[in-house]
Design an enzyme around this catalytic site. Structure first.
Site, mmCIF file in Angstrom:
data_model
loop_
_atom_site.group_PDB
_atom_site.id
_atom_site.type_symbol
_atom_site.label_atom_id
_atom_site.label_comp_id
_atom_site.label_asym_id
_atom_site.label_seq_id
_atom_site.Cartn_x
_atom_site.Cartn_y
_atom_site.Cartn_z
ATOM 1 N N ASN A 9 34.693 40.410 47.440
ATOM 2 C CA ASN A 9 34.698 39.189 46.637
ATOM 3 C C ASN A 9 35.487 38.131 47.404
ATOM 4 O O ASN A 9 36.711 38.198 47.477
ATOM 5 C CB ASN A 9 35.344 39.490 45.277
ATOM 6 C CG ASN A 9 35.440 38.259 44.401
ATOM 7 O OD1 ASN A 9 34.937 37.185 44.757
ATOM 8 N ND2 ASN A 9 36.101 38.403 43.266
ATOM 9 N N LYS A 11 35.847 35.092 46.690
ATOM 10 C CA LYS A 11 36.444 34.087 45.792
ATOM 11 C C LYS A 11 36.201 32.677 46.333
ATOM 12 O O LYS A 11 35.170 32.435 46.946
ATOM 13 C CB LYS A 11 37.934 34.414 45.560
ATOM 14 C CG LYS A 11 38.119 35.867 45.082
ATOM 15 C CD LYS A 11 39.493 36.181 44.566
ATOM 16 C CE LYS A 11 39.540 37.636 44.116
ATOM 17 N NZ LYS A 11 40.822 38.027 43.530
ATOM 18 N N HIS A 93 34.844 38.729 36.008
ATOM 19 C CA HIS A 93 36.076 38.835 36.791
ATOM 20 C C HIS A 93 37.235 38.257 35.975
ATOM 21 O O HIS A 93 37.056 37.273 35.261
ATOM 22 C CB HIS A 93 35.928 38.098 38.126
ATOM 23 C CG HIS A 93 37.043 38.434 39.069
ATOM 24 N ND1 HIS A 93 38.284 37.852 38.973
ATOM 25 C CD2 HIS A 93 37.116 39.331 40.080
ATOM 26 C CE1 HIS A 93 39.072 38.375 39.903
ATOM 27 N NE2 HIS A 93 38.389 39.268 40.586
ATOM 28 N N GLU A 95 39.594 36.419 36.751
ATOM 29 C CA GLU A 95 39.869 34.994 36.998
ATOM 30 C C GLU A 95 38.940 34.109 36.164
ATOM 31 O O GLU A 95 39.341 33.049 35.688
ATOM 32 C CB GLU A 95 39.760 34.702 38.507
ATOM 33 C CG GLU A 95 40.950 35.314 39.250
ATOM 34 C CD GLU A 95 40.667 35.806 40.649
ATOM 35 O OE1 GLU A 95 39.649 35.409 41.252
ATOM 36 O OE2 GLU A 95 41.484 36.611 41.155
ATOM 37 N N GLU A 165 39.682 46.451 37.416
ATOM 38 C CA GLU A 165 40.641 45.660 38.178
ATOM 39 C C GLU A 165 41.840 45.298 37.306
ATOM 40 O O GLU A 165 41.783 44.324 36.543
ATOM 41 C CB GLU A 165 39.991 44.365 38.674
ATOM 42 C CG GLU A 165 38.781 44.577 39.570
ATOM 43 C CD GLU A 165 38.542 43.382 40.492
ATOM 44 O OE1 GLU A 165 38.386 43.616 41.698
ATOM 45 O OE2 GLU A 165 38.535 42.232 40.017
ATOM 46 N N GLY A 171 45.633 40.477 43.991
ATOM 47 C CA GLY A 171 46.262 39.485 44.862
ATOM 48 C C GLY A 171 47.776 39.577 44.915
ATOM 49 O O GLY A 171 48.443 38.666 45.402
ATOM 50 N N SER A 211 44.386 44.639 45.211
ATOM 51 C CA SER A 211 45.212 44.915 46.400
ATOM 52 C C SER A 211 44.735 46.132 47.202
ATOM 53 O O SER A 211 45.554 46.854 47.787
ATOM 54 C CB SER A 211 46.690 45.046 46.022
ATOM 55 O OG SER A 211 47.169 43.810 45.500
HETATM 56 P P1 13P Z 1 42.639 41.436 45.914
HETATM 57 O O1 13P Z 1 41.960 42.529 46.711
HETATM 58 O O2 13P Z 1 42.912 40.206 46.722
HETATM 59 O O3 13P Z 1 43.816 41.952 45.167
HETATM 60 O O4 13P Z 1 41.568 40.948 44.814
HETATM 61 C C1 13P Z 1 40.923 41.893 44.036
HETATM 62 C C2 13P Z 1 39.831 41.231 43.306
HETATM 63 O O5 13P Z 1 40.061 40.427 42.416
HETATM 64 C C3 13P Z 1 38.447 41.533 43.696
HETATM 65 O O6 13P Z 1 37.530 41.022 42.785
#
Ligand code: 13P
Length: 248
Positions: A9, A11, A93, A95, A165, A171, A211
């Site tokens: 992803n 983003k 997701h 976010e 997740e 992150g 992560s």
């Molecule tokens: P990170 O791997 O940067 O923690 O993000 C995970 C994520 O949100 C994947 O969709």
């Protein structure tokens, strides 16, 4: 057996030139032929990536709308994805749930529309730190799953991959322990068996995200109910190749 699955992803990251560089890294890499790989660039770069990326890697959008084409400013449609050979999308997701305000019902409705019209979905769920500390992780994830099932029903889950997740791990560099991840993955699989079907429990891939790195992926991938990863930050780096090859 469930095929090992790794999603990247990207983003809201990248430029035309950095995206081309990442595509070249993937095109030149030796990848485990037993792994299914999907990358999700920002909408602006979907077409570029689909045209230049090797064809054994699929491409996903990071969102899709639940209506046909029309007056929906800022959205992209399922038929537009198909027209550009984009076969996957990420939905739900955290976010988009927390920052963009998508409810369980909106996410479920988009998932239903996409899968009914031939787009496969990486459907995300997960709890906040507050929920985890209160011991409510499984009930929150179950509520998210119940809202999905209310729209999808129990017939066909073949176009859905579930990504667990935990928000506190996204992150942050704070990965869930193998035990924490396995516990929730097992609970999701139990939910699939009891609320959908034995077939869905046996065949649906459940990914871990939050992560994931080239360092922690091997141990996580050994867990019974972890069938792969949804990778954020590390999917923008050459380390993504090591994560794809984690299960070799
Ligand atoms: P990170 O791997 O940067 O923690 O993000 C995970 C994520 O949100 C994947 O969709």
């Amino acid at each position: 057996a469930r095929k090992f699955f790794v999603g990247g992803n990207w983003k809201m990251n990248g430029t035309v030139s950095s995206v081309k560089e990442l595509v070249k890294t993937l095109n030149d890499a030796k990848l485990d032929s037993n792994a299914e790989v999907v990358v999700a660039p920002p909408s602006l770069h979907l077409l570029l990536v689909r045209e230049q990326l090797r064809k054994d890697i699929a491409v996903a959008s990071q969102n899709v709308y639940d209506k046909p084409n029309g007056a929906f400013t800022g959205e992209i449609s399922v038929s537009q994805l198909q027209d550009s050979n984009i076969s996957w999308t990420i939905l739900g997701h955290s976010e988009r749930r927390t920052i963009l305000g998508e409810t369980d019902e909106v996410v479920a409705s988009k998932t239903k529309y996409a899968t009914d019209n031939g787009i496969s979905v990486i459907w995300c769920c997960g709890e906040s730190l507050e929920v985890r500390e209160a011991g409510d992780t499984v009930s929150v994830v179950t509520k998210q799953l119940d809202a999905l099932k209310a729209k999808i029903g129990t017939d066909d889950w073949s176009k859905i991959v579930i990504a667990y997740e935990p928000i506190w791990a996204i992150g942050t560099g704070k990965v869930a322990t193998t035990e924490q991840a396995q516990e929730v993955h097992a609970a999701i699989r139990k939910w699939l068996k009891e609320s959908v079907s034995q077939k869905a429990a046996d065949e649906t891939r459940i990914l871990y995200g939050g992560s994931v790195s080239e360092k922690n992926c091997k141990d996580l991938s050994k867990q019974t109910d972890i069938d792969g990863f949804l990778v954020g930050g590390a999917s923008l780096k050459p380390a993504f190749v090591d994560i794809i090859n984690a299960n070799q």
